[in-house]
Design an enzyme around this catalytic site. Structure first.
Site, PDB file in Angstrom:
ATOM      1  N   SER A  69       0.897  -1.056  -0.043  1.00  0.00           N
ATOM      2  CA  SER A  69       0.021   0.032   0.096  1.00  0.00           C
ATOM      3  C   SER A  69       0.730   1.410  -0.097  1.00  0.00           C
ATOM      4  O   SER A  69       0.251   2.427   0.011  1.00  0.00           O
ATOM      5  CB  SER A  69      -0.931   0.136   1.340  1.00  0.00           C
ATOM      6  OG  SER A  69      -2.141  -0.710   1.046  1.00  0.00           O
ATOM      7  N   LYS A  72       0.041   3.975  -2.847  1.00  0.00           N
ATOM      8  CA  LYS A  72      -0.891   5.010  -2.542  1.00  0.00           C
ATOM      9  C   LYS A  72      -0.113   6.307  -2.677  1.00  0.00           C
ATOM     10  O   LYS A  72      -0.754   7.378  -2.618  1.00  0.00           O
ATOM     11  CB  LYS A  72      -1.833   4.467  -1.566  1.00  0.00           C
ATOM     12  CG  LYS A  72      -2.658   3.369  -1.583  1.00  0.00           C
ATOM     13  CD  LYS A  72      -3.488   3.235  -0.768  1.00  0.00           C
ATOM     14  CE  LYS A  72      -4.632   1.999  -0.945  1.00  0.00           C
ATOM     15  NZ  LYS A  72      -3.879   0.689  -0.419  1.00  0.00           N
ATOM     16  N   SER A 129      -6.170   3.525   4.087  1.00  0.00           N
ATOM     17  CA  SER A 129      -5.420   2.721   3.141  1.00  0.00           C
ATOM     18  C   SER A 129      -6.505   2.103   2.162  1.00  0.00           C
ATOM     19  O   SER A 129      -6.443   0.965   1.884  1.00  0.00           O
ATOM     20  CB  SER A 129      -4.448   1.979   3.503  1.00  0.00           C
ATOM     21  OG  SER A 129      -3.616   1.410   2.282  1.00  0.00           O
ATOM     22  N   LYS A 231       3.388   6.534   5.092  1.00  0.00           N
ATOM     23  CA  LYS A 231       2.466   5.571   4.449  1.00  0.00           C
ATOM     24  C   LYS A 231       2.902   4.051   5.270  1.00  0.00           C
ATOM     25  O   LYS A 231       4.198   3.820   4.963  1.00  0.00           O
ATOM     26  CB  LYS A 231       2.370   5.432   3.097  1.00  0.00           C
ATOM     27  CG  LYS A 231       1.109   4.878   2.589  1.00  0.00           C
ATOM     28  CD  LYS A 231      -0.183   5.235   2.824  1.00  0.00           C
ATOM     29  CE  LYS A 231      -1.433   4.455   2.520  1.00  0.00           C
ATOM     30  NZ  LYS A 231      -1.324   3.101   3.466  1.00  0.00           N
TER      31      LYS A 231
END
Length: 439
Positions: A69, A72, A129, A231
């Site tokens: 993720s 992203k 997320s 993140k």
């Protein structure tokens, strides 16, 4: 164990050098062996001075890894770019498609046809997320997730992310979607440098939508002083990933840890790296010439990681890929065996026609409008551009350039400097990525 290790992080000095960065006269602060790092084939890490770009520490930083993720961050980078250029607005409403709604968890859970603002979609991506919101934004900005992923890859190449390829906007299963610790650090530095007005999205600790409050997966926010992003990512294949940034005494560090064995192990190791990095910078301010050591203590070498697709499901953003150890003499030092590109599509052979005489090039400038691992995809994109922008590119010669750095680049050559710049300006206004190529 981790907390006690942290207290002695800089107690041992070594003559180990960061390859290619320092002269033999500079000592290094040695990090003691922790359970997380070097023996895992998934592990990679890097620590970077955000202001200067200097690499303070790197381990397997260029080895291909599954970003999960953390993907992203690039999805939001392109969204921030569109916001800053006025092509979209935070208050714009996005209609969720059936494809976006069908994404695997973690997701916000909107049904097809429901709407959400760009601002709320970005918050859901940064905090929860949300895979469905990543696809919704990709479709809103690029027309399709596939097209948006191509734009992600091209922008990454322009930023210097030479080991990264995107095929989706979320980080969900696809064995072609890979990156590296160094590339993720490059992206992290770029997003705070290029869009400081939007970087605070990565600092949001909680987000409430339709009465439901969600908390950020980055547990270091509010726990480690100075941490303000970025993140997390997790799949069974990638392990526990984290790109983080922190400030202390007017200095900012970016660190990336990939392949953690647990949330606690990853987070503690991240703290170790950041604490040591800041300690090194403070010592430099006092006149010492030290750096974080290049290598952690390692066990005996194992076979390089080989990437193979699987069908396992069930994680919050399951990658659908596993890393297995194998004897791989062609991949020493934990490098990855090459991933074969999918075959180019079969094409009908048209009767040969006499080619018209070539026009004399108007200039030596050009533009680049795409970069693809697969030559067939590059050719298809070239044909699409010729058909759609025939008038704009009438005097330019389109081609798929020879493969460089693993990518076939779609280019139009033989343009004047003004023509190339004007073409890119027009294409960007139409939400097409374009890069001017000087002679």
């Amino acid at each position: 164990m981790f907390k006690s290790a942290r207290r002695i992080l800089t107690a041992i000095l070594s003559a180990t050098l960061v390859a290619g960065l320092l002269t033999p006269s500079i000592a290094a602060a040695q990090i003691p062996y922790l359970q997380l790092p070097a023996q895992s084939p998934k592990y990679a890490a890097i620590v970077v001075d955000a202001n200067t770009g200097e690499v303070l520490y790197a381990k397997s930083a260029d080895s291909p890894r599954f970003p999960a993720s953390i993907t992203k961050v690039m999805t939001l980078y392109l969204t921030f770019e569109a916001l800053s250029e006025g092509r979209i607005h935070a208050s714009d409403m996005i209609t969720v498609s059936a494809r976006a709604a069908a994404q695997a968890p973690t997701k916000l859970g909107l049904r097809p046809g429901e709407q959400i603002s760009v601002d709320d979609a970005m918050r859901a991506i940064a905090v929860k997320s949300a895979n469905d919101m990543a696809v919704a934004l990709a479709e809103y900005l690029g027309g399709s997730e596939e097209r948006f992923a191509a734009l992600m890859t091209l922008r990454g190449q322009e930023l210097g992310m030479t080991n990264t390829r995107y095929v989706n906007a979320s980080g969900l299963p696809d064995n072609r979607q890979i990156s590296s610790a160094r590339d993720i650090a490059i992206l992290s530095r770029a997003v705070m440098r290029d869009f400081p007005q939007y970087y605070s999205y990565f600092s949001i600790r909680s987000f409430t939508f339709r009465g439901q409050t969600m908390t950020n997966h980055n547990h270091l926010l509010g726990q480690m002083p100075g941490v303000d992003g970025l993140k997390t990512g997790f799949t069974s294949a990638s392990g526990f990933n984290l790109a983080a940034s922190a400030t202390r005494d007017g200095k900012r560090l970016i660190a990336v840890v990939l392949g953690g064995s647990s949330v606690a192990g990853r987070d503690n190791h991240m703290e170790d790296l950041l604490d040591t990095g800041f300690d090194v910078m403070a010592r430099r301010d006092r006149g010492e010439t030290i750096t974080v050591a290049q290598s952690l203590f390692e066990g005996p070498p194992q076979g390089g990681p080989v990437y193979r697709p699987t069908t396992e499901q069930g994680d919050s953003d399951q990658e659908g890929i596993q890393i297995v150890l194998a004897d791989n003499p062609a991949a020493p030092g934990g490098s990855m065996a090459p991933i074969a590109d999918p075959p180019a599509p079969l094409r009908a052979v048209a009767p040969k026609k006499t080619a018209p005489p070539k026009k004399k090039p108007a200039g030596e400038w050009g533009i680049q409008v795409g970069a693809f691992k697969d030559k067939g995809q590059a050719r298809a994109e070239l044909g699409r551009f010729k058909k759609r922008f025939d008038n704009l590119l009438d005097d330019a010669e389109g081609q798929v350039a020879d493969k460089v750095g693993g990518y076939f680049r779609v280019q139009f050559d033989g343009m004047t400097a003004d023509a190339a710049r004007n073409a890119c300006k027009t294409l960007k206004a139409k939400r097409q990525v374009c890069m001017v190529l000087a002679p």
